[in-house]
Design an enzyme around this catalytic site. Structure first.
Site, mmCIF file in Angstrom:
data_model
loop_
_atom_site.group_PDB
_atom_site.id
_atom_site.type_symbol
_atom_site.label_atom_id
_atom_site.label_comp_id
_atom_site.label_asym_id
_atom_site.label_seq_id
_atom_site.Cartn_x
_atom_site.Cartn_y
_atom_site.Cartn_z
ATOM 1 N N CYS A 124 -5.202 18.559 2.260
ATOM 2 C CA CYS A 124 -5.237 20.004 2.080
ATOM 3 C C CYS A 124 -6.280 20.575 3.038
ATOM 4 O O CYS A 124 -7.437 20.134 3.018
ATOM 5 C CB CYS A 124 -5.620 20.280 0.624
ATOM 6 N N CYS A 146 -2.319 24.142 7.441
ATOM 7 C CA CYS A 146 -2.071 24.066 6.000
ATOM 8 C C CYS A 146 -0.958 23.035 5.838
ATOM 9 O O CYS A 146 0.039 23.076 6.570
ATOM 10 C CB CYS A 146 -1.619 25.419 5.468
ATOM 11 N N SER A 198 -3.575 20.856 -3.331
ATOM 12 C CA SER A 198 -3.455 21.860 -4.386
ATOM 13 C C SER A 198 -2.064 21.842 -5.021
ATOM 14 O O SER A 198 -1.879 22.412 -6.087
ATOM 15 C CB SER A 198 -3.687 23.243 -3.795
ATOM 16 N N HIS A 253 1.191 22.704 3.675
ATOM 17 C CA HIS A 253 2.473 23.236 3.201
ATOM 18 C C HIS A 253 3.363 23.677 4.380
ATOM 19 O O HIS A 253 4.579 23.752 4.243
ATOM 20 C CB HIS A 253 2.266 24.455 2.305
HETATM 21 N N1 DGL Z 1 -1.805 22.640 1.373
HETATM 22 C C1 DGL Z 1 -3.014 23.415 1.226
HETATM 23 C C2 DGL Z 1 -3.719 23.549 2.562
HETATM 24 O O1 DGL Z 1 -3.509 22.735 3.417
HETATM 25 C C3 DGL Z 1 -2.668 24.720 0.589
HETATM 26 C C4 DGL Z 1 -3.833 25.328 -0.063
HETATM 27 C C5 DGL Z 1 -3.485 26.322 -1.117
HETATM 28 O O2 DGL Z 1 -3.119 25.912 -2.192
HETATM 29 O O3 DGL Z 1 -3.629 27.522 -0.863
HETATM 30 O O4 DGL Z 1 -4.535 24.426 2.774
#
Ligand code: DGL
Length: 258
Positions: free
Chosen positions: A69, A180, A7, A182
């Site tokens: 993601c 996640c 994302s 991030h």
């Molecule tokens: N890096 C994405 C994940 O692993 C983030 C998803 C998001 O944009 O909320 O879920």
């Protein structure tokens, strides 16, 4: 060419882990920074965005897709596999397998976006590997925007992490999945808050190992000869994306518009 999408810039932690393990492979990355976050959106919307992201990667030469993601992996993996005739790797399975392998107490925590946590996918994956394991999951919707904003060491971020991890405090977990891509950017803060007895499982690193194993085990794995190229596309290139991308790779990286 390995195609990776997320994302936003979180999936660059997946790209970085793949680059370290498979330095001779070309990588093509698409981060949908214009529409981030995905984790607060409905499954239908995440599936729709994921199909378009994969299409972009395939049109630009990807021969294999890594869903970098957790949110998209949770809800869109089946649709992507049904739609495209290339291998599609997701991040949940490898992270769940690693957590089950390292947990001694059988008590595993998971943090992720709302989409990932509400899907119950980690509970299913861990339950299918060991039904006796207890899973405690907490949605952390504010963490993705904080990382996209570059607030990875701020006091405010520490306070929010403390608040999110509070429900796990008395659960006696020994393993915590960063569900996640991030969150590896917040690893020092999350580790400091969880305590050093808790092992953090990084879904970005685990999917990279899984990819390496799969490429090795494929008899017709096409070794890329010649020039190795890395192309990173973002649907919206901002100054903070530039800074975070360079931080993840430890060097300045070129960002391209699709
Ligand atoms: N890096 C994405 C994940 O692993 C983030 C998803 C998001 O944009 O909320 O879920």
């Amino acid at each position: 060419m390995i195609g990776i999408f997320d994302s936003g810039i979180g999936g660059l932690t997946v790209a970085r882990a793949i680059e370290s393990l498979l330095p001779n492979r070309s990588l093509l990355y698409f981060g949908d920074t214009a529409r981030t976050p995905y984790g607060t959106k409905s499954a239908e919307v995440i599936i729709d965005y994921s199909l378009r992201n994969a299409e972009f990667l395939l049109e630009n030469g990807a021969k294999l897709i890594v869903i970098g993601c957790n949110s998209a992996s949770s809800v869109a993996t089946n649709s992507l596999r049904a739609e495209f005739d290339v291998p599609v790797l997701e991040v949940i399975g490898p992270a769940a397998a690693k957590a089950v392998a390292v947990s001694v107490s059988g008590r595993i925590g998971i943090i992720g976006t709302r989409a990932t946590i509400n899907s119950g996918i980690y509970e299913q994956s861990i339950g299918s590997l060991n039904p006796d394991y207890k899973v405690f999951s907490v949605p952390c919707p504010l963490l993705v925007p904080l990382v996209e904003e570059g607030w990875t060491t701020r006091q405010e971020t520490k306070m929010i992490i403390r608040r999110y991890l509070h429900p796990l405090k008395d659960k006696r977990i020994d393993t915590l999945i960063l569900g996640c891509t991030h969150y590896p950017m917040l690893k020092p803060l999350i580790q400091a808050r969880s305590g050093k007895r808790v092992t953090l499982i990084d879904s970005s690193v685990e999917v990279a190992y899984s990819l390496r194993d799969q490429l090795l085990s494929l008899p017709d794995s096409p070794e890329e000869k010649g020039i190795v190229e890395h192309r990173i596309y973002l649907s919206d290139i901002t100054e903070s994306a530039r800074v975070i991308a360079s931080t993840i790779f430890g060097r300045p990286v070129e960002l391209l518009s699709p």
